[in-house]
Design an enzyme around this catalytic site. Structure first.
Site, PDB file in Angstrom:
ATOM      1  N   CYS A   1       0.829  -1.215   0.000  1.00  0.00           N
ATOM      2  CA  CYS A   1       0.000   0.000   0.000  1.00  0.00           C
ATOM      3  C   CYS A   1       0.864   1.266   0.000  1.00  0.00           C
ATOM      4  O   CYS A   1       1.711   1.444   0.874  1.00  0.00           O
ATOM      5  CB  CYS A   1      -0.887  -0.042   1.251  1.00  0.00           C
ATOM      6  SG  CYS A   1      -1.677   1.518   1.645  1.00  0.00           S
TER       7      CYS A   1
ATOM      8  N   TRP B   1      -7.912  -6.977   4.199  1.00  0.00           N
ATOM      9  CA  TRP B   1      -6.542  -7.379   4.562  1.00  0.00           C
ATOM     10  C   TRP B   1      -6.585  -8.438   5.661  1.00  0.00           C
ATOM     11  O   TRP B   1      -7.417  -8.348   6.569  1.00  0.00           O
ATOM     12  CB  TRP B   1      -5.768  -6.191   5.102  1.00  0.00           C
ATOM     13  CG  TRP B   1      -5.499  -5.065   4.152  1.00  0.00           C
ATOM     14  CD1 TRP B   1      -5.975  -3.796   4.253  1.00  0.00           C
ATOM     15  CD2 TRP B   1      -4.651  -5.084   2.997  1.00  0.00           C
ATOM     16  NE1 TRP B   1      -5.480  -3.021   3.239  1.00  0.00           N
ATOM     17  CE2 TRP B   1      -4.671  -3.791   2.449  1.00  0.00           C
ATOM     18  CE3 TRP B   1      -3.884  -6.064   2.364  1.00  0.00           C
ATOM     19  CZ2 TRP B   1      -3.952  -3.440   1.305  1.00  0.00           C
ATOM     20  CZ3 TRP B   1      -3.171  -5.723   1.226  1.00  0.00           C
ATOM     21  CH2 TRP B   1      -3.211  -4.437   0.711  1.00  0.00           C
TER      22      TRP B   1
ATOM     23  N   THR C   1      -8.613   0.032   6.524  1.00  0.00           N
ATOM     24  CA  THR C   1      -7.519   0.395   5.616  1.00  0.00           C
ATOM     25  C   THR C   1      -6.185   0.389   6.352  1.00  0.00           C
ATOM     26  O   THR C   1      -6.128   0.517   7.573  1.00  0.00           O
ATOM     27  CB  THR C   1      -7.738   1.813   5.031  1.00  0.00           C
ATOM     28  OG1 THR C   1      -7.922   2.727   6.104  1.00  0.00           O
ATOM     29  CG2 THR C   1      -8.926   1.856   4.106  1.00  0.00           C
TER      30      THR C   1
ATOM     31  N   GLU D   1      -4.877   7.824   9.055  1.00  0.00           N
ATOM     32  CA  GLU D   1      -4.596   8.760   7.963  1.00  0.00           C
ATOM     33  C   GLU D   1      -3.078   8.909   7.818  1.00  0.00           C
ATOM     34  O   GLU D   1      -2.403   9.483   8.670  1.00  0.00           O
ATOM     35  CB  GLU D   1      -5.258  10.118   8.247  1.00  0.00           C
ATOM     36  CG  GLU D   1      -4.932  11.205   7.242  1.00  0.00           C
ATOM     37  CD  GLU D   1      -5.044  10.773   5.787  1.00  0.00           C
ATOM     38  OE1 GLU D   1      -6.117  10.312   5.370  1.00  0.00           O
ATOM     39  OE2 GLU D   1      -4.031  10.870   5.065  1.00  0.00           O
ATOM     40  N   SER D   2      -2.570   8.371   6.708  1.00  0.00           N
ATOM     41  CA  SER D   2      -1.112   8.325   6.532  1.00  0.00           C
ATOM     42  C   SER D   2      -0.472   9.708   6.531  1.00  0.00           C
ATOM     43  O   SER D   2       0.630   9.887   7.051  1.00  0.00           O
ATOM     44  CB  SER D   2      -0.775   7.592   5.230  1.00  0.00           C
ATOM     45  OG  SER D   2      -1.334   8.262   4.123  1.00  0.00           O
TER      46      SER D   2
ATOM     47  N   TYR E   1      -5.094   5.070  -9.143  1.00  0.00           N
ATOM     48  CA  TYR E   1      -6.229   4.244  -8.686  1.00  0.00           C
ATOM     49  C   TYR E   1      -7.508   4.632  -9.434  1.00  0.00           C
ATOM     50  O   TYR E   1      -8.317   3.776  -9.787  1.00  0.00           O
ATOM     51  CB  TYR E   1      -6.447   4.415  -7.175  1.00  0.00           C
ATOM     52  CG  TYR E   1      -5.462   3.632  -6.341  1.00  0.00           C
ATOM     53  CD1 TYR E   1      -5.774   2.354  -5.886  1.00  0.00           C
ATOM     54  CD2 TYR E   1      -4.225   4.162  -6.013  1.00  0.00           C
ATOM     55  CE1 TYR E   1      -4.871   1.624  -5.119  1.00  0.00           C
ATOM     56  CE2 TYR E   1      -3.309   3.446  -5.251  1.00  0.00           C
ATOM     57  CZ  TYR E   1      -3.639   2.175  -4.804  1.00  0.00           C
ATOM     58  OH  TYR E   1      -2.744   1.455  -4.059  1.00  0.00           O
TER      59      TYR E   1
HETATM   60  N1  LIG Z   1      -6.517   7.937   3.608  1.00  0.00           N
HETATM   61  C1  LIG Z   1      -5.889   6.728   3.811  1.00  0.00           C
HETATM   62  C2  LIG Z   1      -6.059   5.782   2.628  1.00  0.00           C
HETATM   63  C3  LIG Z   1      -5.536   4.420   2.919  1.00  0.00           C
HETATM   64  C4  LIG Z   1      -6.014   3.386   1.911  1.00  0.00           C
HETATM   65  O1  LIG Z   1      -6.867   3.633   1.062  1.00  0.00           O
HETATM   66  N2  LIG Z   1      -5.417   2.173   2.001  1.00  0.00           N
HETATM   67  C5  LIG Z   1      -5.835   1.075   1.145  1.00  0.00           C
HETATM   68  C6  LIG Z   1      -4.648   0.271   0.649  1.00  0.00           C
HETATM   69  S1  LIG Z   1      -3.687   1.038  -0.578  1.00  0.00           S
HETATM   70  C7  LIG Z   1      -6.620   0.040   1.946  1.00  0.00           C
HETATM   71  O2  LIG Z   1      -6.199  -0.343   3.010  1.00  0.00           O
HETATM   72  N3  LIG Z   1      -7.750  -0.433   1.427  1.00  0.00           N
HETATM   73  C8  LIG Z   1      -8.525  -1.459   2.072  1.00  0.00           C
HETATM   74  C9  LIG Z   1      -9.805  -1.762   1.357  1.00  0.00           C
HETATM   75  O3  LIG Z   1     -10.063  -1.168   0.324  1.00  0.00           O
HETATM   76  O4  LIG Z   1     -10.554  -2.607   1.838  1.00  0.00           O
HETATM   77  C10 LIG Z   1      -4.436   7.042   4.095  1.00  0.00           C
HETATM   78  O5  LIG Z   1      -3.784   7.739   3.313  1.00  0.00           O
HETATM   79  O6  LIG Z   1      -3.968   6.623   5.138  1.00  0.00           O
END
Ligand SMILES: N[C@@H](CCC(=O)N[C@@H](CS)C(=O)NCC(=O)O)C(=O)O
Length: 326
Positions: free
Chosen positions: A57, A90, A125, A141-142, A188
């Site tokens: 990710c 995940w 996420t 939030e990253s 994306y």
């Molecule tokens: N706003 C979040 C976005 C994080 C995000 O979208 N992560 C994706 C992986 S790249 C995720 O975990 N998705 C899980 C899912 O779609 O179920 C950040 O920047 O921390």
């Protein structure tokens, strides 16, 4: 990120993938005071906080890079999910590079979210930062986690270095929107678009941004000149994934990063920083994308290429200092 996690489609955004906002926005601050958002009470301490990531990710990758640059590995342990994201999201299913969850013994990342007292909206996420002391999520939030790691642990022996320095904040902030919109998230939106128009708009935006960045990085070593900053971290996480995943899997295929002289040398330059190199896991990157989106790639077959050599010389050592062109 799966397309099912996108917000509801409306006629106005037909076919356009829309990423959800982050739900947990507390901050670790040097004295535990309330940060820009969320609650107070998250003071830094060794091993108090635990980071959950996917090596695939890009958003989690930003936080791993800051953790590494600031030498926070002994202070903030990490758990790593399996590269394959299945229908339940995940998981910690055993596999290469997986580091199980020592706190909740979770099988799914959503189990970690469910352990938080706040109602879980069903969307787990990475990255997510957990507070062992209070038994709750600090942040998912990253962008915020990157800023916390940059400065909140300095009094506890973090490696010196400021990647969001006051004198460059204006420049870094100005880059944040376009980098996110057109590139980090743009790939994306190209890959997960469900209409031709939405795909083309996103994919063209990606390459307009890469073209602009190529020009900028032809005369300076880093995005803000001769100083490596948080903005470079944001760019790097997308560039390092581009040829391995986004070019094929997300159909961002007008050009490869390898076709851009400055951008590809810049990617190698950053990769060759030992603190960054140890955060890059290309096997997770390639396997995750091709195996996790059956609606895009039903066979889940991972391609044998492209061959990538991020160890090749980059020749950028003097760039920016003397304004030398590549
Ligand atoms: N706003 C979040 C976005 C994080 C995000 O979208 N992560 C994706 C992986 S790249 C995720 O975990 N998705 C899980 C899912 O779609 O179920 C950040 O920047 O921390």
């Amino acid at each position: 990120m799966s397309p099912s996690s996108a917000d509801e489609q409306t006629p106005a955004n037909a076919g356009r993938f829309v990423r959800r906002g982050s739900q947990y926005r507390n901050w670790i601050t040097p004295d535990g005071a309330r940060g820009p958002t969320g609650d107070a009470g998250f003071a830094p301490a060794r091993q108090r906080f635990h980071l959950y990531v996917s090596y695939a990710c890009p958003w989690a990758h930003r936080t791993l890079i800051l953790r590494s640059l600031k030498g926070l590995e002994p202070l903030i342990p990490v758990s790593v999910v399996n590269w394959k994201m299945g229908p339940s999201g995940w998981s910690f299913e055993p596999g290469p590079g997986v580091v199980p969850d020592p706190i909740h013994r979770a099988h799914l990342l959503s189990d970690v979210y469910r352990a938080d007292p706040q109602a879980f909206d069903g969307h787990a996420t990475t990255p997510v930062l957990w507070d062992r002391l209070r038994g709750r999520i600090v942040s998912n939030e990253s962008a915020d986690i990157v800023r916390m790691f940059n400065s909140a642990f300095d009094a506890l022996g973090a490696t010196p270095g400021d990647y969001y320095p006051a004198e460059l904040r204006e420049q870094i902030d100005a880059l944040e929107g376009p980098l996110y919109e057109r590139l980090n998230d743009g790939v994306y939106r190209a890959g997960f678009a469900t209409s031709q128009a939405a795909y083309e708009a996103a994919a063209r935006g990606v390459f307009q941004m890469l073209d602009e960045l190529e020009l900028r990085l032809s005369t300076q070593r880093y995005l803000c000149g001769d100083r490596f900053t948080e903005a470079d971290v944001r760019l790097f996480v997308t560039l390092i994934r581009f040829d391995a995943a986004y070019h094929g899997h997300f159909k961002c295929n007008l050009r490869r990063v390898g076709d851009y002289a400055a951008l590809s040398a810049y990617t190698r330059d950053l990769y060759q920083m030992p603190t960054i190199r140890r955060t890059v896991h290309l096997d997770h990157i390639q396997h995750h994308y091709y195996e996790s989106h059956p609606h895009l790639d039903p066979t889940g077959i991972v391609p044998i290429g492209p061959q990538l050599d991020f160890d090749a010389p980059h020749g950028r050592e003097t760039l920016g200092l003397r304004g030398v062109e590549l």
